[in-house]
Design a protein around this motif. Structure first.
Motif, PDB file in Angstrom:
ATOM      1  N   ARG A 113       8.101  -4.321  15.658  1.00  0.00           N
ATOM      2  CA  ARG A 113       7.305  -3.499  14.081  1.00  0.00           C
ATOM      3  C   ARG A 113       7.498  -2.544  14.392  1.00  0.00           C
ATOM      4  O   ARG A 113       7.599  -1.311  13.723  1.00  0.00           O
ATOM      5  N   ARG A 114       8.627  -1.642  15.575  1.00  0.00           N
ATOM      6  CA  ARG A 114       8.440  -0.754  16.505  1.00  0.00           C
ATOM      7  C   ARG A 114       9.293  -0.250  16.351  1.00  0.00           C
ATOM      8  O   ARG A 114       9.246   1.083  15.703  1.00  0.00           O
ATOM      9  N   LEU A 123      -0.877   6.323  13.121  1.00  0.00           N
ATOM     10  CA  LEU A 123      -1.219   5.353  13.534  1.00  0.00           C
ATOM     11  C   LEU A 123       0.311   4.546  14.675  1.00  0.00           C
ATOM     12  O   LEU A 123       0.124   3.864  15.394  1.00  0.00           O
ATOM     13  N   TYR A 124       1.529   5.167  14.216  1.00  0.00           N
ATOM     14  CA  TYR A 124       2.671   4.750  14.779  1.00  0.00           C
ATOM     15  C   TYR A 124       2.632   5.783  16.194  1.00  0.00           C
ATOM     16  O   TYR A 124       3.241   5.117  17.207  1.00  0.00           O
ATOM     17  N   THR A 173      10.189  -8.352   9.069  1.00  0.00           N
ATOM     18  CA  THR A 173       9.281  -7.443   9.285  1.00  0.00           C
ATOM     19  C   THR A 173       8.375  -8.309   9.911  1.00  0.00           C
ATOM     20  O   THR A 173       7.374  -7.903  10.337  1.00  0.00           O
ATOM     21  N   THR A 174       8.351  -9.358  11.081  1.00  0.00           N
ATOM     22  CA  THR A 174       6.944 -10.225  11.070  1.00  0.00           C
ATOM     23  C   THR A 174       6.122 -10.665  10.579  1.00  0.00           C
ATOM     24  O   THR A 174       5.278 -11.552  11.191  1.00  0.00           O
ATOM     25  N   MET A 175       5.999 -10.914   9.162  1.00  0.00           N
ATOM     26  CA  MET A 175       5.144 -11.045   8.146  1.00  0.00           C
ATOM     27  C   MET A 175       4.230 -12.646   8.559  1.00  0.00           C
ATOM     28  O   MET A 175       3.740 -13.085   7.749  1.00  0.00           O
ATOM     29  N   LEU A 176       5.301 -12.473   8.437  1.00  0.00           N
ATOM     30  CA  LEU A 176       5.844 -14.601   7.628  1.00  0.00           C
ATOM     31  C   LEU A 176       6.647 -15.221   9.361  1.00  0.00           C
ATOM     32  O   LEU A 176       7.809 -15.223   9.888  1.00  0.00           O
ATOM     33  N   ARG A 177       6.365 -16.343   9.342  1.00  0.00           N
ATOM     34  CA  ARG A 177       6.710 -17.072  10.405  1.00  0.00           C
ATOM     35  C   ARG A 177       8.137 -17.852   9.736  1.00  0.00           C
ATOM     36  O   ARG A 177       8.406 -18.241   9.221  1.00  0.00           O
ATOM     37  N   ASP A 199       4.470  -2.944  -3.744  1.00  0.00           N
ATOM     38  CA  ASP A 199       3.100  -2.794  -5.006  1.00  0.00           C
ATOM     39  C   ASP A 199       2.662  -1.249  -5.012  1.00  0.00           C
ATOM     40  O   ASP A 199       1.668  -1.249  -5.286  1.00  0.00           O
ATOM     41  N   LEU A 243       9.617 -10.210   4.309  1.00  0.00           N
ATOM     42  CA  LEU A 243       8.549 -10.226   4.597  1.00  0.00           C
ATOM     43  C   LEU A 243       8.797 -11.549   6.192  1.00  0.00           C
ATOM     44  O   LEU A 243       8.160 -10.757   7.369  1.00  0.00           O
ATOM     45  N   PRO A 260       6.169  -2.393   0.754  1.00  0.00           N
ATOM     46  CA  PRO A 260       6.539  -3.983  -0.047  1.00  0.00           C
ATOM     47  C   PRO A 260       6.305  -2.762  -0.972  1.00  0.00           C
ATOM     48  O   PRO A 260       6.662  -1.792  -1.998  1.00  0.00           O
ATOM     49  N   ALA A 282       1.413   0.720  -2.662  1.00  0.00           N
ATOM     50  CA  ALA A 282       0.515   0.846  -1.964  1.00  0.00           C
ATOM     51  C   ALA A 282      -0.721   2.430  -1.081  1.00  0.00           C
ATOM     52  O   ALA A 282       0.706   2.424   0.395  1.00  0.00           O
ATOM     53  N   TYR A 294       8.360  -0.769   6.539  1.00  0.00           N
ATOM     54  CA  TYR A 294       8.403  -1.853   6.019  1.00  0.00           C
ATOM     55  C   TYR A 294       7.679  -0.624   4.583  1.00  0.00           C
ATOM     56  O   TYR A 294       6.521  -0.746   4.550  1.00  0.00           O
ATOM     57  N   GLU A 353       6.325  -7.145  18.650  1.00  0.00           N
ATOM     58  CA  GLU A 353       5.473  -5.888  18.717  1.00  0.00           C
ATOM     59  C   GLU A 353       6.387  -4.652  18.222  1.00  0.00           C
ATOM     60  O   GLU A 353       7.167  -3.809  17.659  1.00  0.00           O
TER      61      GLU A 353
END
Lengths: 241, 318
Positions: free
Chosen positions: B74-75, B102-103, B49-53, B83, B46, B81, B85, B79, B71
């Motif tokens: 992320r480019r 979206l990309y 992948t920049t989701m958590l500092r 789950d 996380l 996960p 999803a 990732y 950004e």
């Protein structure tokens, strides 16, 4: 900003394919319209249906708007949000996608309620009046869905969001001018009702129907909507899991 | 410049240190972060992948700082996960197309078609994901992750809950992607998979990186042979010089020895002298499981296990 379109398309496909949910959301407002609008013995007006219809339209937008939070909550629980947050596209696109989808879906639902109202005897207005009504409903939907989506981002699980949802939606409706005019309200209720954002929207639609242009109410809804959305954008930009 | 670099990467949740001064470089390889549940694997991913500092330290992906240049990071990555999803009310193609758009991929439809073919999903692409099997859903997630040709791919438990055949397919694809020049960072607790398919592994426990290297290296570092003994009744270490107990679980004790063939009879004698009843003795080569148990330690250590002696032995080995 192109991402917004794709997020809306995704939610729209999921909604339409959900079939049951498409109709179930309409049951509550339709029931209010028919069983309260037609049946309540009211003395302050001779067409209560005309009086209550703006309130029911706003009620439809209220539950539609709050459902934006439920949508985001499930995206979060099921792991979609994590995948979206890991994308390079701006994170506020997720928020704008939800706001626009939920507001547009609310307008579709409101249209059906409006048709039912006319079918059971509500007055028909001019296209301009309907246009303004839609504008008011849209602004209200943006305000509510921005608030609910951001709230869902912060709350831990679906139960707590559902609790907050029920906690605010019914009181908001009953303390608004949806069911009775200010003149017949008890004094304490009148004070609350006049501060309630639901009343801004309801009063604005009533004014439009009466042939006036409710500049003050539309402006307040717009300002509130912009402020809440701006705060939400900041929250989404900075969010971490 | 390595694809992934971390320097003293640290994350606290309140007082709990989830990741403790992790320094790593990963480049053009399949790298697995192994660890027990709750050891800090997902927290690490996380942060990358920049989701958590991070609380402390820095991490870069393709040279971009994960905190300052979110950004750009992320480019260059994808990732997936753990789950699974994927939207069950959308078709496989719709799911993939959403991510391609979206990309901002050019010619998203062609790119999706191409990847669906690679992942062997073409003939089922227009069915709702609701009817997909677990393996197909995972492959669809890979399609979503690959639409923008990322340089680095993060997979959190990619084979969790899949059957043997589906796992093999996922690893085939991962290996093929690496050959194409991609850097792949996976977390897993399936040792056999890490052993077979990963170039290097890092073993993490309580947020600390305890071992790092290629599976053959790590196994070689452990020693030559592993002896496992099935014990009846109570167990204690018979204590033979040169034969080290490193794991004990339920009724199976594992020992390390330089020369297993010679150590077998010595160990059998020692057991007899100590009055411990042995049902079976087996000699085998060390596996990554052994490396893992040796590094992380058995979670529940049995009574009578000499902790101090164990630590001294460990220290002597280094």
């Amino acid at each position: 900003m192109r991402g917004v379109v794709w997020y809306i398309e995704r939610d729209f496909l999921r909604w339409v394919r959900g079939r049951v949910a498409v109709f179930s959301a309409l049951v509550m407002p339709a029931a209010w319209l028919i069983f309260v609008g037609l049946a309540l013995p009211i003395r302050f007006t001779d067409n209560y249906l005309d009086f209550i219809t703006p309130g029911i339209l706003v009620m439809t937008m209220l539950s539609a708007g709050l459902s934006g939070g439920t949508l985001l909550m499930f995206d979060k629980i099921l792991g979609f949000l994590n995948k979206f947050l890991a994308l390079p596209s701006p994170r506020e696109d997720i928020l704008f996608g939800k706001i626009l989808f939920v507001s547009l879906r609310g307008l579709i639902q409101a249209t059906i309620i409006l048709v039912i109202a006319v079918l059971i005897g509500a007055s028909v207005y001019s296209p301009l009046q309907y246009g303004l009504t839609y504008l008011i409903l849209f602004l209200f939907g943006v305000l509510l869905s921005a608030f609910a989506t951001t709230l869902a981002l912060y709350l831990e699980d679906h139960d707590s969001f559902a609790a907050v949802n029920t906690m605010i939606s019914m009181p908001l409706f009953f303390t608004s001018s949806a069911l009775m005019p200010y003149s017949v309200m008890p004094g304490w209720l009148r004070v609350i009702a006049m501060a309630n954002p639901l009343s801004y929207a309801i009063d604005a639609i009533r004014a439009v129907n009466a042939g006036a242009l409710p500049v003050a109410q539309i402006a307040s809804l717009m300002i509130l909507g912009v402020v809440v959305t701006a705060v939400s954008v900041q929250v989404f930009r900075r969010v971490t899991v | 410049m390595n694809a992934i670099e971390t320097h003293d990467l640290t994350r606290y949740y309140g007082d709990l240190c989830a990741v403790n001064h992790l320094s790593l470089s990963v480049d053009h390889e399949v790298f697995a972060l192994l660890g027990p549940n709750g050891s800090g694997k997902t927290t690490t991913v996380l942060m990358l992948t920049t989701m958590l500092r991070p609380t402390e330290g820095t991490a870069t992906v393709c040279g971009h700082d994960t905190v300052r240049d979110g950004e750009l990071v992320r480019r260059s990555l994808s990732y997936v996960p753990q789950d699974m999803a994927v939207d069950i009310k959308l078709t496989g193609r719709e799911n993939a197309l959403l991510f391609a758009r979206l990309y901002g991929v050019t010619a998203p439809k062609d790119r999706v078609d191409e990847l669906l073919a690679v992942m062997q999903l073409s003939d089922r692409a227009d069915e709702l994901v609701k009817v997909y099997s677990g393996g197909m859903r995972r492959r669809l997630e890979l399609v979503q992750a690959l639409v923008h040709e990322p340089e680095v791919l993060f997979l959190d438990e990619p084979t969790l809950g899949l059957d043997v055949a589906a796992r093999a397919t996922i690893w085939e694809h991962i290996t093929a992607l690496k050959k194409g020049g991609m850097t792949i960072f996976v977390t897993t607790h399936y040792m056999d998979e890490a052993d077979r398919f990963c170039d290097r592994v890092g073993i993490i426990s309580r947020g600390m990186l305890l071992a790092l290297g290629s599976p053959p290296d790590l196994k070689a570092r452990l020693g030559n042979d592993v002896i496992t003994a099935h014990i009846d009744g109570t167990f204690r270490d018979p204590g033979v010089d040169g034969i080290m107990l490193f794991a004990f679980a339920s009724d199976e004790a594992s020992f390390l020895a330089e020369n297993g063939r010679e150590a077998l009879p010595v160990l059998a004698d020692a057991f007899t002298r100590a009055g411990i009843k042995v049902r079976a003795l087996a000699l085998r080569e060390p596996t990554l499981d052994d490396v893992f148990l040796h590094t992380v330690g058995t979670p529940e250590e049995p009574a009578g296990f000499d902790q101090t002696k164990f630590r001294t032995m460990l220290r002597r080995r280094r």
